[in-house]
Design a protein around this motif. Structure first.
Motif, PDB file in Angstrom:
ATOM      1  N   VAL A 179       4.155   1.647  -0.963  1.00  0.00           N
ATOM      2  CA  VAL A 179       4.707   1.861  -2.373  1.00  0.00           C
ATOM      3  C   VAL A 179       3.708   2.316  -3.218  1.00  0.00           C
ATOM      4  O   VAL A 179       3.968   3.244  -4.206  1.00  0.00           O
ATOM      5  CB  VAL A 179       5.357   0.645  -2.928  1.00  0.00           C
ATOM      6  CG1 VAL A 179       5.830   0.652  -4.203  1.00  0.00           C
ATOM      7  CG2 VAL A 179       6.512   0.169  -1.912  1.00  0.00           C
ATOM      8  N   GLY A 180       2.675   1.494  -3.286  1.00  0.00           N
ATOM      9  CA  GLY A 180       1.353   2.257  -4.128  1.00  0.00           C
ATOM     10  C   GLY A 180       1.009   3.671  -3.990  1.00  0.00           C
ATOM     11  O   GLY A 180       0.877   4.438  -4.799  1.00  0.00           O
ATOM     12  N   VAL A 181       0.822   4.145  -2.696  1.00  0.00           N
ATOM     13  CA  VAL A 181       0.521   5.407  -2.516  1.00  0.00           C
ATOM     14  C   VAL A 181       1.741   6.439  -2.921  1.00  0.00           C
ATOM     15  O   VAL A 181       1.482   7.479  -3.498  1.00  0.00           O
ATOM     16  CB  VAL A 181       0.373   5.663  -0.967  1.00  0.00           C
ATOM     17  CG1 VAL A 181       0.192   7.157  -0.596  1.00  0.00           C
ATOM     18  CG2 VAL A 181      -0.911   4.883  -0.554  1.00  0.00           C
ATOM     19  N   LYS A 182       3.051   6.070  -2.665  1.00  0.00           N
ATOM     20  CA  LYS A 182       4.202   6.923  -2.815  1.00  0.00           C
ATOM     21  C   LYS A 182       4.897   6.663  -4.240  1.00  0.00           C
ATOM     22  O   LYS A 182       5.860   7.198  -4.442  1.00  0.00           O
ATOM     23  CB  LYS A 182       5.286   6.393  -1.678  1.00  0.00           C
ATOM     24  CG  LYS A 182       4.589   7.066  -0.335  1.00  0.00           C
ATOM     25  CD  LYS A 182       4.709   8.614  -0.387  1.00  0.00           C
ATOM     26  CE  LYS A 182       4.588   8.940   1.003  1.00  0.00           C
ATOM     27  NZ  LYS A 182       4.382  10.520   1.198  1.00  0.00           N
ATOM     28  N   LEU A 183       4.216   5.896  -5.050  1.00  0.00           N
ATOM     29  CA  LEU A 183       5.050   5.671  -6.227  1.00  0.00           C
ATOM     30  C   LEU A 183       5.626   6.522  -7.069  1.00  0.00           C
ATOM     31  O   LEU A 183       6.513   6.808  -7.627  1.00  0.00           O
ATOM     32  CB  LEU A 183       4.039   4.461  -7.319  1.00  0.00           C
ATOM     33  CG  LEU A 183       4.984   3.760  -8.408  1.00  0.00           C
ATOM     34  CD1 LEU A 183       5.979   3.052  -7.841  1.00  0.00           C
ATOM     35  CD2 LEU A 183       4.057   2.794  -9.205  1.00  0.00           C
ATOM     36  N   PRO A 184       4.698   7.865  -7.476  1.00  0.00           N
ATOM     37  CA  PRO A 184       5.126   8.941  -8.173  1.00  0.00           C
ATOM     38  C   PRO A 184       6.163   9.347  -7.264  1.00  0.00           C
ATOM     39  O   PRO A 184       7.297   9.781  -8.225  1.00  0.00           O
ATOM     40  CB  PRO A 184       4.027   9.819  -8.058  1.00  0.00           C
ATOM     41  CG  PRO A 184       2.687   9.258  -7.927  1.00  0.00           C
ATOM     42  CD  PRO A 184       3.229   7.971  -6.965  1.00  0.00           C
TER      43      PRO A 184
ATOM     44  N   VAL B 208       9.411   7.167  -8.114  1.00  0.00           N
ATOM     45  CA  VAL B 208       9.878   7.167  -9.537  1.00  0.00           C
ATOM     46  C   VAL B 208      10.654   8.489  -9.798  1.00  0.00           C
ATOM     47  O   VAL B 208      11.889   8.393 -10.443  1.00  0.00           O
ATOM     48  CB  VAL B 208       8.646   6.977 -10.557  1.00  0.00           C
ATOM     49  CG1 VAL B 208       9.112   7.248 -11.890  1.00  0.00           C
ATOM     50  CG2 VAL B 208       8.149   5.712 -10.263  1.00  0.00           C
TER      51      VAL B 208
ATOM     52  N   VAL C 241       0.615  -1.147   0.002  1.00  0.00           N
ATOM     53  CA  VAL C 241      -0.093   0.028  -0.132  1.00  0.00           C
ATOM     54  C   VAL C 241       0.849   1.218   0.038  1.00  0.00           C
ATOM     55  O   VAL C 241       0.669   2.162  -0.685  1.00  0.00           O
ATOM     56  CB  VAL C 241      -0.825  -0.057   1.212  1.00  0.00           C
ATOM     57  CG1 VAL C 241      -1.574   1.353   1.384  1.00  0.00           C
ATOM     58  CG2 VAL C 241      -1.903  -1.199   0.956  1.00  0.00           C
TER      59      VAL C 241
END
Lengths: 115, 389
Positions: free
Chosen positions: B161-166, B169, B159
């Motif tokens: 990593v999904g939230v912070k992905l931008p 990257v 969760v």
């Protein structure tokens, strides 16, 4: 990564994460006896509280004393030295991390009935 | 000189000016930690499935060294995760003081998921290390709680990593993603130095503990809980006969193995067992707590006992020790593929001498690619094939 790919990647990760946490809840209810729930919760909350309220402030305070307060005092007393040189600051911070890690493991080792 | 009054107030993120709190550092340490979490989960899953087998993913006895490697990696990476967690929490610590603390339900969910991630990760590392040192101070059974919490760590990490992905990257691949920044001449070396320190701490804690399973590094294992060759017959012991309350039963001269199979029940004394065809195998004891060591075992092949009982060479075998029924690991199951293997033994000797009482005298199970806790000691009964039901 395009905006669309990013959106789908994020949705997939969050959905998988929520699924894993749901499975945790199932395991907590079915595989862990209720008499352990309280101490489990205490250790979950306690470990993060111990870090955020004790360990981290201690390290931050140490860093402030070593890298800000002491150099400022020296600058005032000796009228010259600007700040801790970068390499020295790196070594100090690294030293705290390495020694802190080893100290924590050593503490567990020294209390162990195996030692 | 003006004496300014010191005002005590809660810190704010802007008070932390070190470049170590930069998102580029946070993302890199997070990536290392993510790899560690994944490795720990997968190797933990292997250990769990060995102890709680499922039909759709059976483990076999080959390769013989596999469990030793996966569990060694699990414990070594667990130790190495400690400096990674400390470094990651140090890097993100300013975010704890964001004002206002909550700006809406999305922000509340994001902070809540981070809280769960931090709590569960620290919990796993701390209780895992305490378990390796046999410091059972937590008031709950370690195995089932560690297993359940592993899913919480995995879920919260996904969760997060999904939230912070931008941000991740951007920090790892975007413009200015390098650790050196031209307009901040000291920041590059400081950030690199911090990452270097994490590497040194990780290597140091690994080097000082991994000798408990990588035996050529034994001399360096100053912080390891065990020397794998320190024990009776030059092999470490996890559970002693006294600890298992079997001293009297295991040394009873009237002891005989109860062999239950399709042909009925037979009783075989130790002399009877020694008279059967014997086989020797060099196999590791690989403990769930991370230590492992190879030893030379000899005894009767379990498949020969299965055949003797009237069963088949690949019938599953249920193993019952002399320990009190209900005691943890007092019983175990050998799947058919293990029973059929050449090196799966009811061991009677270790390194050329009769088994020491603490190693399972009068007889114990030893099989390849199997957790130490399932290498049942002080065997009293073997139940073959359909008789197990």
């Amino acid at each position: 990564m395009t905006g669309r790919t990013m959106t789908w990647a994020r949705r997939t990760l969050v959905a998988a994460g929520v699924g894993a946490m749901a499975w945790w809840a199932v395991l907590a209810l079915t595989a862990v006896p209720p008499r352990w729930w309280l101490s489990w919760g205490v250790w979950l909350a306690g470990s993060v509280a111990a870090h955020d309220a004790l360990l981290a402030p201690l390290v931050i305070a140490l860093g402030w004393v070593a890298l800000v307060w002491l150099p400022a005092r020296r600058r005032r007393d000796e009228g010259g030295v600007p700040t801790v040189p970068v390499p020295a600051a790196v070594v100090l911070r690294g030293g705290v991390l390495v020694l802190g890690t080893l100290l924590l493991v050593w503490a567990a080792a020294s209390w162990s009935p195996l030692s | 000189m003006v004496n300014r009054p010191i005002r005590l107030r809660a810190p704010e993120p802007e008070d932390f000016r070190s470049p170590l709190h930069d998102e580029r550092v946070v993302a890199r340490v997070g990536a290392y930690l993510g790899v560690a979490v994944l490795l720990l989960f997968l190797t933990g899953l292997v250990s769990h499935l060995h102890q709680h087998p499922v039909a759709w993913l059976p483990f076999g006895p080959e390769p013989a060294w596999a469990y030793r490697v996966t569990q060694g990696v699990h414990v070594a990476v667990g130790f190495a995760t400690l400096p990674l967690v400390l470094a990651k929490l140090y890097a993100v610590y300013p975010r704890l003081f964001v004002r206002p603390p909550l700006t809406g339900w999305r922000h509340a969910l994001e902070r809540g998921s981070v809280g769960v991630l931090v709590a569960a990760t620290v919990f796993q590392v701390v209780t895992g290390i305490l378990n390796v040192f046999k410091l059972y101070v937590f008031g709950f059974g370690f195995t089932s709680v560690h297993w359940a919490t592993a899913w919480l760590v995995l879920g919260a990490a996904l969760v997060h990593v999904g939230v912070k992905l931008p941000v991740v990257v951007r920090a790892l691949t975007g413009p200015g993603h390098g650790l050196a920044t031209p307009d901040e001449p000291t920041a590059g070396p400081t950030r690199r130095g911090f990452l270097g320190s994490i590497a040194v701490a990780t290597l140091a804690v690994t080097a000082l503990t991994v000798g408990q399973t990588v035996t050529p590094l034994r001399a360096l294992a100053l912080l390891a809980p065990r020397d794998p060759y320190d024990g009776p017959q030059d092999l470490a012991v996890n559970k002693t006969a006294r600890g298992a309350h079997v001293e009297e039963a295991a040394t009873d001269p009237g002891w005989a193995l109860e062999l239950v199979g399709p042909a009925g029940t037979q009783r075989l004394s130790r002399a009877d067992l020694l008279a059967l065809p014997r086989h020797e195998a060099v196999l590791p004891i690989a403990c769930v707590e991370g230590w492992s060591a190879s030893a030379r075992w000899s005894g009767v092949r379990v498949r020969d006992l299965a055949l003797l009982s009237g069963g088949r060479a690949d019938d599953p075998v249920h193993v019952v020790s002399l320990q009190e029924p209900g005691t943890s690991y007092a019983e175990s199951d050998l799947p058919g593929s293990y029973v059929a293997h050449d090196d799966t033994l009811l061991a009677l000797t270790l390194n050329g001498a009769d088994l020491d009482l603490d190693h399972g005298f009068p007889a114990r199970i030893i099989a390849p690619n199997r957790p130490g806790v399932l290498q049942t000691k002080w065997v009293g009964r073997l139940v073959v094939g359909g008789a197990a039901a």
